[in-house]
Design a protein around this motif. Sequence first.
Motif, mmCIF file in Angstrom:
data_model
loop_
_atom_site.group_PDB
_atom_site.id
_atom_site.type_symbol
_atom_site.label_atom_id
_atom_site.label_comp_id
_atom_site.label_asym_id
_atom_site.label_seq_id
_atom_site.Cartn_x
_atom_site.Cartn_y
_atom_site.Cartn_z
ATOM 1 N N SER A 153 42.687 50.428 79.182
ATOM 2 C CA SER A 153 41.865 50.905 78.068
ATOM 3 C C SER A 153 41.601 52.389 78.254
ATOM 4 N N LYS A 154 41.080 53.015 77.214
ATOM 5 C CA LYS A 154 40.761 54.444 77.280
ATOM 6 C C LYS A 154 39.461 54.702 76.522
ATOM 7 N N PRO A 155 38.751 55.782 76.853
ATOM 8 C CA PRO A 155 37.524 56.106 76.112
ATOM 9 C C PRO A 155 37.817 56.342 74.630
ATOM 10 N N THR A 157 36.503 58.394 72.757
ATOM 11 C CA THR A 157 36.530 59.833 72.466
ATOM 12 C C THR A 157 37.842 60.489 72.862
ATOM 13 N N SER A 158 38.693 59.792 73.625
ATOM 14 C CA SER A 158 39.948 60.406 74.066
ATOM 15 C C SER A 158 41.117 60.110 73.127
ATOM 16 N N ALA A 171 29.780 50.989 78.281
ATOM 17 C CA ALA A 171 29.047 51.428 79.465
ATOM 18 C C ALA A 171 27.779 50.597 79.626
ATOM 19 N N ARG A 217 29.281 61.448 69.321
ATOM 20 C CA ARG A 217 30.185 61.544 70.465
ATOM 21 C C ARG A 217 29.584 60.874 71.701
ATOM 22 N N ASP A 221 31.522 57.911 73.513
ATOM 23 C CA ASP A 221 31.973 58.124 74.880
ATOM 24 C C ASP A 221 31.648 56.943 75.780
ATOM 25 N N ALA A 222 30.727 56.082 75.344
ATOM 26 C CA ALA A 222 30.339 54.902 76.124
ATOM 27 C C ALA A 222 31.209 53.690 75.812
ATOM 28 N N ARG A 224 35.083 51.963 75.533
ATOM 29 C CA ARG A 224 36.509 51.997 75.886
ATOM 30 C C ARG A 224 37.250 51.011 74.993
#
Length: 229
Positions: A153-155, A157-158, A171, A217, A221-222, A224
């Motif tokens: 998985s990835k954030p 925001t990315s 998170a 954001r 960001d929390a 994934r």
Amino acid sequence: MHPNRQVNVNTESVDNYLKAILALSGPEERSVSSTALAQHLGVAPASITNMLQKLASAQPSYVEYEKRRGVRLSPQGKRRALEVLRHHRLIETFLYNVLDYPIEEVHEEAERLEHFISERFEERISAKLGHPKFDPHGHCIPTIDGRMPKQASKPLTSLEQDGSFVVDSVADQDAILLKRLKAHGISPGTRIQVTKRSPQELSLLAGRPLRVLRLSRALADAVRVRSAE
């Protein structure tokens, strides 16, 4: 430093250091700086150095530490960190699934209890829950033999492009943030469609029926995600 110095690995402080190093080192198991560890734990840098020296000089040692090159977990330290993390995530799952704790409260309760349960109690919890693989936040539970499955998985925001995704995990350490995500209907397994990204927020389609969500954001960001395909 005395080569045979003993450190009680069962103390809460030692467990917290080992768990923090595990979290900060990531899947690549990279070295962790004292500065990053101090920020993560909210501890003065001098105290960090003192504890790392103790952990490195213990027999067996729990970390490999050089002052200007950072710290890594030794095999012994990694085993203990994964054991405590397994306790933590099983307790979270028990609190959430059996005792109906709100998801934003299970992390703090598990932080208090994770150091003290016996291996027999841990196994009874796991059996009661059907040997779960994930905690309520979507994080993998380490196996009883000390392995940590990898999550692809990835954030949020990315992401480099819009598209359809599934929330993999959220998170767990900020209760207020978790409440806000829950209010938006964002939890592990939620299918989302990212429709717009900007430096300030992300726009999503989620839920049934679909509705437009705008996540700051900080909230995004929390989260994934993995591809929905």
